[in-house]
Design a protein around this motif. Structure first.
Motif, PDB file in Angstrom:
ATOM      1  N   UNK A 114     -13.256  -8.710  49.622  1.00 51.64           N
ATOM      2  CA  UNK A 114     -11.961  -8.680  50.303  1.00 51.64           C
ATOM      3  C   UNK A 114     -10.910  -8.240  49.293  1.00 51.64           C
ATOM      4  N   UNK A 115     -10.415  -7.032  49.460  1.00 47.93           N
ATOM      5  CA  UNK A 115      -9.440  -6.464  48.529  1.00 47.93           C
ATOM      6  C   UNK A 115      -8.013  -6.872  48.864  1.00 47.93           C
ATOM      7  N   UNK A 116      -7.735  -7.046  50.142  1.00 46.77           N
ATOM      8  CA  UNK A 116      -6.373  -7.375  50.593  1.00 46.77           C
ATOM      9  C   UNK A 116      -6.472  -8.069  51.936  1.00 46.77           C
ATOM     10  N   UNK A 117      -5.663  -9.123  52.109  1.00 47.61           N
ATOM     11  CA  UNK A 117      -5.650  -9.824  53.389  1.00 47.61           C
ATOM     12  C   UNK A 117      -4.251  -9.806  53.983  1.00 47.61           C
ATOM     13  N   UNK A 118      -4.143  -9.326  55.194  1.00 43.20           N
ATOM     14  CA  UNK A 118      -2.902  -9.378  55.974  1.00 43.20           C
ATOM     15  C   UNK A 118      -1.696  -8.896  55.173  1.00 43.20           C
ATOM     16  N   UNK A 119      -1.824  -7.710  54.585  1.00 39.96           N
ATOM     17  CA  UNK A 119      -0.705  -7.151  53.841  1.00 39.96           C
ATOM     18  C   UNK A 119       0.461  -6.805  54.751  1.00 39.96           C
ATOM     19  N   UNK A 120       1.660  -7.279  54.365  1.00 35.96           N
ATOM     20  CA  UNK A 120       2.846  -7.074  55.209  1.00 35.96           C
ATOM     21  C   UNK A 120       4.049  -6.569  54.412  1.00 35.96           C
ATOM     22  N   UNK A 121       3.804  -6.038  53.220  1.00 33.86           N
ATOM     23  CA  UNK A 121       4.924  -5.556  52.412  1.00 33.86           C
ATOM     24  C   UNK A 121       5.740  -4.504  53.129  1.00 33.86           C
ATOM     25  N   UNK A 122       5.083  -3.667  53.928  1.00 31.98           N
ATOM     26  CA  UNK A 122       5.788  -2.615  54.660  1.00 31.98           C
ATOM     27  C   UNK A 122       6.744  -3.186  55.702  1.00 31.98           C
ATOM     28  N   UNK A 123       6.435  -4.369  56.227  1.00 35.16           N
ATOM     29  CA  UNK A 123       7.321  -5.009  57.209  1.00 35.16           C
ATOM     30  C   UNK A 123       8.478  -5.708  56.506  1.00 35.16           C
ATOM     31  N   UNK A 124       8.199  -6.299  55.365  1.00 39.99           N
ATOM     32  CA  UNK A 124       9.238  -7.012  54.625  1.00 39.99           C
ATOM     33  C   UNK A 124      10.287  -6.066  54.068  1.00 39.99           C
ATOM     34  N   UNK A 125       9.879  -4.828  53.804  1.00 45.23           N
ATOM     35  CA  UNK A 125      10.790  -3.856  53.201  1.00 45.23           C
ATOM     36  C   UNK A 125      11.539  -3.023  54.232  1.00 45.23           C
ATOM     37  N   UNK A 126      11.115  -3.078  55.485  1.00 46.47           N
ATOM     38  CA  UNK A 126      11.716  -2.248  56.525  1.00 46.47           C
ATOM     39  C   UNK A 126      12.788  -3.040  57.270  1.00 46.47           C
ATOM     40  N   UNK A 127      14.049  -2.599  57.247  1.00 48.07           N
ATOM     41  CA  UNK A 127      15.113  -3.351  57.929  1.00 48.07           C
ATOM     42  C   UNK A 127      14.957  -3.398  59.445  1.00 48.07           C
ATOM     43  N   UNK A 128      14.152  -2.504  60.015  1.00 46.29           N
ATOM     44  CA  UNK A 128      13.955  -2.483  61.456  1.00 46.29           C
ATOM     45  C   UNK A 128      12.776  -3.332  61.917  1.00 46.29           C
ATOM     46  N   UNK A 129      12.026  -3.875  60.952  1.00 50.35           N
ATOM     47  CA  UNK A 129      10.833  -4.654  61.298  1.00 50.35           C
ATOM     48  C   UNK A 129      10.952  -6.048  60.692  1.00 50.35           C
ATOM     49  N   UNK A 130      10.015  -6.899  61.020  1.00 54.52           N
ATOM     50  CA  UNK A 130       9.923  -8.230  60.429  1.00 54.52           C
ATOM     51  C   UNK A 130       8.501  -8.728  60.593  1.00 54.52           C
ATOM     52  N   UNK A 131       8.153  -9.730  59.810  1.00 59.00           N
ATOM     53  CA  UNK A 131       6.806 -10.274  59.856  1.00 59.00           C
ATOM     54  C   UNK A 131       6.721 -11.307  60.974  1.00 59.00           C
ATOM     55  N   UNK A 132       5.723 -11.155  61.853  1.00 62.52           N
ATOM     56  CA  UNK A 132       5.448 -12.156  62.888  1.00 62.52           C
ATOM     57  C   UNK A 132       3.978 -12.523  62.815  1.00 62.52           C
TER      58      UNK A 132
END
Length: 248
Positions: free
Chosen positions: A219-237
């Motif tokens: 398992x190299x990465x689990x549930x990566x959400x950096x793209x959501x945290x950095x995007x002002x139009x998105x958010x992590x749910x």
């Protein structure tokens, strides 16, 4: 050439995710939704999350090597990957829609909150408490073991992919979690311990890798959400989508 990487995408937030959160907060028994599970669309936030995901996939070079795409037949997963590919300016790789990648079926608990499950089907609540999430199969639905069984056949098909090094899968939180369980050969207790502290976020990216065909997966990465945290139009749910998610 054979597949040595699996990239797992969970769909963006859906209208049913929003309705379920609203019903849970209100203490309602029933989740008011307008579509059957297979036809549930993304919410406006889910569409924004999918666009952010597409930019991330492009930035990571998802198509730097030959890729194939396998997708759940459910609308929210199809929308997510479609929006993501368009937003990232990516050429769609060869696509396979596979019914085995559908979300877990909840049977009589479908459209019920946890409160509704206990109020309307107390016998199922008792069975769930006794059996635990891994083995509990709601009447007319599936246990995690049932989903694992169909995913084992999916992963057997991975060995027959020719001409691609990377498999991109767009599906659901249960599918992501249980593909990990199969690839890492997790038993019930190890999987439940992992699930107790790990949640598959909407529009997240999970990656598995192996050095050679037939080799062990890591398992190299689990549930990566950096793209959501950095995007002002998105958010992590992190809507779980489960009605029997007690950590037992």
């Amino acid at each position: 050439m054979a597949v040595t990487e699996i990239w797992l995408v969970r769909h963006g937030e859906s209208t049913a995710n929003v309705a379920a959160a609203r019903a849970e907060a209100a203490g309602a028994d029933v989740i008011e939704v307008e579509h059957r599970d297979a036809d549930v669309p993304l919410s406006p936030l889910g569409e924004r999350q999918s666009r952010a995901l597409g930019t991330e996939l492009a930035d990571r070079g998802v198509d730097d090597v030959p890729v194939v795409l396998w997708v759940s037949p459910y609308r929210r997963a199809q929308q997510t990957i479609g929006i993501a590919l368009e937003a990232g300016g990516l050429v769609e790789p060869p696509r396979r829609v596979d019914e085995r990648l559908r979300d877990r079926e909840l049977g009589v608990l479908d459209r019920l909150t946890r409160t509704g499950s206990a109020n309307l089907h107390p016998e199922e609540e008792q069975r769930r408490q006794w059996l635990g999430k891994y083995y509990h199969r709601p009447a007319g639905g599936e246990s995690w073991v049932d989903v694992i069984l169909r995913l084992r056949s999916v992963l057997a098909d991975v060995e027959r992919i020719d001409g691609a090094e990377r498999l991109l899968v767009a599906a659901h939180d249960a599918v992501v979690m249980l593909v990990i369980a199969v690839c890492l050969d997790l038993d019930e207790h190890t999987l439940m311990d992992f699930a107790a502290t790990h949640t598959v976020a909407n529009a997240s990216l999970t990656r598995l890798r192996r050095d050679a065909p037939g080799g062990p997966w890591t398992l190299e990465e689990f549930s990566g959400t950096g793209h959501l945290e950095e995007d002002p139009d998105a958010e992590v749910t992190q809507h779980s989508g489960e009605k029997d998610d007690a950590r037992v």
